[in-house]
Design a protein around this motif. Sequence first.
Motif, PDB file in Angstrom:
ATOM      1  N   THR B 407       0.851  -1.194   0.000  1.00 30.74           N
ATOM      2  CA  THR B 407       0.000   0.000   0.000  1.00 30.74           C
ATOM      3  C   THR B 407       0.881   1.235   0.000  1.00 30.74           C
ATOM      4  N   PRO B 408       0.915   2.118  -0.965  1.00 29.24           N
ATOM      5  CA  PRO B 408       0.255   1.937  -2.274  1.00 29.24           C
ATOM      6  C   PRO B 408       0.927   0.854  -3.095  1.00 29.24           C
ATOM      7  N   PRO B 409       0.370   0.370  -4.186  1.00 26.77           N
ATOM      8  CA  PRO B 409      -0.781   0.948  -4.869  1.00 26.77           C
ATOM      9  C   PRO B 409      -2.142   0.591  -4.286  1.00 26.77           C
ATOM     10  N   LEU B 410      -2.159  -0.350  -3.322  1.00 24.81           N
ATOM     11  CA  LEU B 410      -3.465  -0.682  -2.760  1.00 24.81           C
ATOM     12  C   LEU B 410      -4.028   0.518  -2.009  1.00 24.81           C
ATOM     13  N   MET B 411      -5.320   0.559  -1.970  1.00 27.74           N
ATOM     14  CA  MET B 411      -6.023   1.654  -1.306  1.00 27.74           C
ATOM     15  C   MET B 411      -5.794   1.560   0.198  1.00 27.74           C
ATOM     16  N   PRO B 412      -5.537   2.670   0.858  1.00 26.88           N
ATOM     17  CA  PRO B 412      -5.347   2.601   2.309  1.00 26.88           C
ATOM     18  C   PRO B 412      -6.666   2.242   2.982  1.00 26.88           C
ATOM     19  N   ASP B 413      -6.630   1.272   3.847  1.00 21.82           N
ATOM     20  CA  ASP B 413      -7.869   0.884   4.521  1.00 21.82           C
ATOM     21  C   ASP B 413      -7.689   0.828   6.039  1.00 21.82           C
ATOM     22  N   TYR B 414      -6.633   1.471   6.531  1.00 23.03           N
ATOM     23  CA  TYR B 414      -6.403   1.595   7.973  1.00 23.03           C
ATOM     24  C   TYR B 414      -6.386   0.235   8.661  1.00 23.03           C
ATOM     25  N   GLY B 415      -5.907  -0.760   7.968  1.00 26.07           N
ATOM     26  CA  GLY B 415      -5.760  -2.079   8.585  1.00 26.07           C
ATOM     27  C   GLY B 415      -7.045  -2.881   8.682  1.00 26.07           C
ATOM     28  N   ASP B 416      -8.025  -2.558   7.882  1.00 30.06           N
ATOM     29  CA  ASP B 416      -9.273  -3.323   7.934  1.00 30.06           C
ATOM     30  C   ASP B 416      -9.007  -4.803   7.716  1.00 30.06           C
ATOM     31  N   PRO B 417      -9.455  -5.640   8.639  1.00 32.47           N
ATOM     32  CA  PRO B 417      -9.132  -7.060   8.527  1.00 32.47           C
ATOM     33  C   PRO B 417     -10.133  -7.875   7.724  1.00 32.47           C
ATOM     34  N   GLY B 418     -10.841  -7.226   6.844  1.00 29.97           N
ATOM     35  CA  GLY B 418     -11.690  -8.002   5.947  1.00 29.97           C
ATOM     36  C   GLY B 418     -13.068  -8.300   6.505  1.00 29.97           C
ATOM     37  N   TRP B 419     -13.794  -8.978   5.730  1.00 28.42           N
ATOM     38  CA  TRP B 419     -15.194  -9.256   5.985  1.00 28.42           C
ATOM     39  C   TRP B 419     -15.324 -10.691   6.486  1.00 28.42           C
ATOM     40  N   PHE B 420     -16.174 -10.909   7.474  1.00 29.95           N
ATOM     41  CA  PHE B 420     -16.453 -12.294   7.836  1.00 29.95           C
ATOM     42  C   PHE B 420     -17.921 -12.453   8.182  1.00 29.95           C
ATOM     43  N   GLN B 421     -18.380 -13.643   8.066  1.00 33.24           N
ATOM     44  CA  GLN B 421     -19.764 -13.930   8.408  1.00 33.24           C
ATOM     45  C   GLN B 421     -19.912 -15.395   8.784  1.00 33.24           C
TER      46      GLN B 421
END
Lengths: 429, 533, 485
Positions: B407-421
């Motif tokens: 990051t970059p080039p990835l978008m900064p996401d403040y360390g978001d650990p993804g989606w879970f369900q």
Amino acid sequence: MLKGKLKLDVTDLDNFEYDMSKCIKCKGCTWVDHIYMPGMTFSTRCPSATKYLFDSYGAYGKMRIGTAMLEGRMEYSDELLKILYACTLCGACDVGCKRNLDLEIELTLEALRIKAVKDGKGPMPQHKKVAQHIAEKHNRLGSPHANRNKWLPKDVKPAEKADVLYFVGCSAAYTSPEIAQATAKILNASKTPFMLMPDEWCCGNILYSVGMADEARELAKRNVEEVRKTGAKTLLLSCAEGYRMWKVDYPKLLNISTDELGFKVVHLVEFVDELIKKGSLKLKKKVNLRLTYHDSCSLSRLSEPWTPWEGERGEWGMVSPRLERRRGTNGVYQQPRDILQAIPGVELVEMIRMKENAFCCGAGRGTREAFPDFASWAAKERLQEVKAIGAQAIVATCPFCKENFAQAVSKDGEKIKVFDISEIILAAI
Amino acid sequence: MAISKEAYKDLEAIVGKEYISSDPVVCEGYRSGPGGYECGLGYERVMTKIPGGIIMPRTTQEVQKIVKACNRYKVPYVPYSTGWYGPRSHCHVDDELLVDLKRMDGFEIDDKHLYATVESGVIYSQLQEEAMKRGCYIIVGGGGSQCSAIANMLGDGWSPLSYRIGLPHRRILGTELVLPDGEVVKMGSLATGEDYFWGEGPGPDLRGLLRGFTGLRGCLGIVTKMAIKLLPFQPERLVPTGISPHTTLELPVKRVKWINFTMPSKDSMKKAMFEMAKAEIGGGATKVPIFWRAIAKATCKEDFWDIWSQESEDSIANFHLLRVLLIAFTCEEQMDYEEKILNEIITELGGEARRTRPSDESWFKNADSAGMWLMCGSYVSVDYVIETLEHAIPHGENYAKLKPKYTPPLMPDYGDPGWFQSFELGHQGYSEFLVYWDPDINTDGVDHFYLETSKENIRKRFYTSLLGPHQPLYLTGPAYGPNYHTWLLKVKDEFDPQFICHPPVPLAHDAFVDKAEWMRPMKDWESPEIPGS
Amino acid sequence: MNRRDKLVKIVGVENFTDDPKALETYAKDFSLQPAGVPDYAVKPKDTQEVQKIIQVANDHSLPVVPVSSWVHFYGATIPKKGGIILDLTRMNRIFEVDDFNRRVRFEAGVTWEQLTSHLAENGFRVMLPLLPHPQRSVLTDTLEREVITNTVYDYGEPLQSMEVVWPNGEVFRTGSASVMGYPDSPSKGANPAGPGLDFYRFLQMAQGTMGVVTWANLKTEYLTQKDKMFLAPVKDLNMVMEFLYRILRIRIGQECLLLNNTDLAAIMAADMKKDFASLRSSLPPWTLILVISGHYRNPEGKIQYEEKTLNEIIKNEFPEISFSDNLPGLPGSGEKLLGILRKPWPKEITYWKNRYKGGCHSLFFITKPTLAPKFVEKMESLASRHGYPEGDLGGYIQPIEHNRACQIEFNLFYDPASRPEVERVRTLASEAAKTLLDQGALFTRPYGELAKLVYDRANGYAVTLKRVKKLFDPKNIMNPGNLCF
């Protein structure tokens, strides 16, 4: 231009390089909004993609083709011209895409045609003929200019000077005079004095639509100036195509905002709706009809006012200054419905694909001239929907729609009645 | 060298002139990129080509004849339903025939027996509407309602509604597959009859050829028809309202309701999902990543970035939004019953209900995937794994640790650990890690990150959906099974001896690594010579 | 070293036999399949031993017949071409009960009795088919797609990941157990799918022809907190099918099944000699069994709303249905039946199918519930034509997943010692299978002679299946002679 200075200027395809390159092939441009998806039938709202099937005919294919054109990788051919022009520019793709993204699909399609004309390859031969008619006789049909006001019924006297100027348009003047007559009578009945243009010329809708931007601009300049000279406060039209041309594409061509035209552009339905709600017009006569309303593209999703914009595109593709995009949300959807529902005896049944999901009649913006079979096919597709909902009649707000539906009905011996809304309003007065 | 005249003539005779083209403009319209899923990245730039020709069959018989003709003339081909899955669904070699299946829109529904039989051109929102008209529902896979139902059922097929109606493999019934050599195999009840209602057998189940978890991208044949299970829903209508872009389904709240809860911690979200599953309530249960909320609120891209720039590592780390769907399948009283239990669970765990709109924009008819491109104009999921919740949570966290390097080039996401369900009433859990980048700058880092996640999965012993054609086969093969790749290649070799069905898949990512000079340094595994390199 | 010695070296002499008397155990089972004698029987203790045995079998082109228990009804484990019996009964470990993810991992030799009692101690259960034999392998029954009595979709397809020894001797884990080092991994093996191909599908209903599954992960469920039994006499199957379409569609009920009087009497009779005949004649032609259950929180609430809705439907739409909590004239029978349904068959009692005459041939297939009455009628008429006493025909209709489909099972009881009875059942079963198949019955589990009938009809499928099988088992050593192999 992927990054850097940018304008919403359709005369330079480079302004839409970003939009073309970011199409994600979701086909939101083709399908009815999924929230409204009616099921297995009447699932699409792009006539071109539905008829021609190859991806190239949908906006998602055209974006890729456009990128190739911009990059000089695409040679002109009959097939390319067909892809660019067998399309009613109905705006379904634009609105569909903008449900989720910020891409200017409609403007890109307009820009592609303008480029084709600039490159000496477009428009279609039939369009060139129309252009010639307009240049010579100030109407798209090539009929005598002197006959332009022949539609006027004897019992209607336009005022010398009035706040309202009724712009009739070529269709109502020459081929669908009943629309002009009904409009004039409605204005009379509501005691609204109205002027006509001292010398009405074609609005240039087809010129602009097929990419002849320079010719269209010249006509726009002339027409706007003529209206300003009359001192009219309101320009009223009963033709959706003309309405869009004046309200959206004239400002676009002249690089001004709709507000800066110097007069309001209204469609008959907006005008009448206001009169009804104010109490100045009462629709009392019964019109016993189970009818459906067809949202003419140029009055509905394409009708939001125009504001010129220029700025820059930077990081993540963001633009500055902030751009309020035209997403079709505030089109003229409700007023015609309110009018119809105010008429005693009318049973309004909605089309399965309605409002911003409406399936174009197939006629507009040069399509019927160059691809009559396609226009006829699209009309028949739409009429299938009318049958599916059991309506006796279809009502539109544009002579292009009316003529195209009427032709399709008579060809196939259908029993569906075809009206312009002005006729229904008049019948109720 | 274009598709030979002889071959073209035979192909044209199968479908008719109107449904075949090799016109360069028409073919250009089928280019994979530059926009789309996983587009603009190295794989797309290096591995995809525009077709040499496009053909649009209408029936299985036509598809079979096309495949046989391709075998006869050694014409490579790729099946294509909507092209939505990005470069991996497009032509990879020169003079390849793209078999556009959109004309195959056959549809039958037997809601009494809870299945619909569709052809490849039918999309999810069509199927969902027909199902809902009849008191049933399906899962619209996260790929979106614009996906071909068949294509998505082969490679994806899950959403937050999988909490209740689960793993997509369970929802595939009788299926018709045209093998790469042109033979047709009919699976399930079709093997001995004409009805599509049953998926298994007879005997060992050849549906094993269809997915392999997340599909084979069409390199093992063309599914022309499939019956998909419908699940019983509830009788009230979800009413479409609003005008674009604000269209939504109004929910009959006595029967269908989403509720958002803020929870005090990630662990409490996990526990809430566990308790819900234990109580066997709910129709959906998912964490809501904060940037989805930003997308939903944003009126445009710039607005998204205004909202997003207010966030920080701290706000992300402390934002725990649980979104729960309740469906009263049996009667209205079920809603009261489940809502009480849900509130009990949430209270026990220190959570709080938030005001939630009684509407659905995202999961019933319109899976919100097109909105994923709003922020940056690019998107790919570097993994989307079904395993357990205990796998899902650390899996995302692990990727989040890896991401800053790219990051970059990835978008900064403040360390978001993804989606879970939660999936299958708590028996499974799901994690997905979505990444975005600016496609108009150098994107080599994204290509590297994508491959690095595969290596990380192997190092840390995570399961992954990106097996088979999605990552280098010779990298993942030895690490899973072990040696699943040897079986996959044996099967591929058996049914596609000429290697003309979507070449060089399933070895396309291997070929990409070999071909792209910025990728070669990442190759630290053995492989033989890869066709197409 | 010869092949015998190799096998002895792998498992130890105490776990090897080639003694003809001992081998007889494996040569026949409860089915009508003719006997087939193996050459050897070995009892490995773990996967590594299985692997070595398979390697020997490959080297010597010896057939291998995997056998997970000593109770077999369908003839699948009778060697058709000799070879090695791979007796997995020593491999009976339950590795872990995973509370959080509701999963259990266990070996092929674990029986229903063993697993259900172990799970119950921990507050869990697995979904059961109807009264499984307590000594049968859970893994085998699950692989062989025994239909569960619970009709709720959520509980279906409980099989997750597995370990298999392929016919070439390679050990392989399917699904998410395929990660390196499993189970020492964040992956728990909960996903059955992949990697690369859905291997688990090839192994289902393979009757050991595709490889040897040594362990599997299975979904577990919590024990219910409260249950209510509903029993209704049924004369009109058509009407009751419509009723089931209606109620199962809106998720009323957990277990739901129909048993005819013969089957139900064989299940319920305390003493076969004393009670069976009178019970059979007092029971209605069919009995609808429906259980409504409450789960972990407020179990009464769930039962309440389901029962209320059920009663409304009966009142307004199906007044002919009359539920009670017991069988007619049998107080306490409802509770007894619920207890029976929730456990494997008690091992101290002769298996219910064998109680009546000693022998039972089951003919089962999948169909749409609306067709069930027609199939029942057809079978009754065929039975009558063959001189099979009508009252002796066992019938079981199992709705599947909200009644999207159902399994119909006809049980043909016979005295194994009576040659005429055996022959009658054999010919009846044969003709019935053909007739029912012609009328659209779906035999997805083609055991024995049924295989030829089915695969002749499913020729295209069989051809492809053989192509796949050949890739895994080029020497055709795995249980040859079964299915279409």
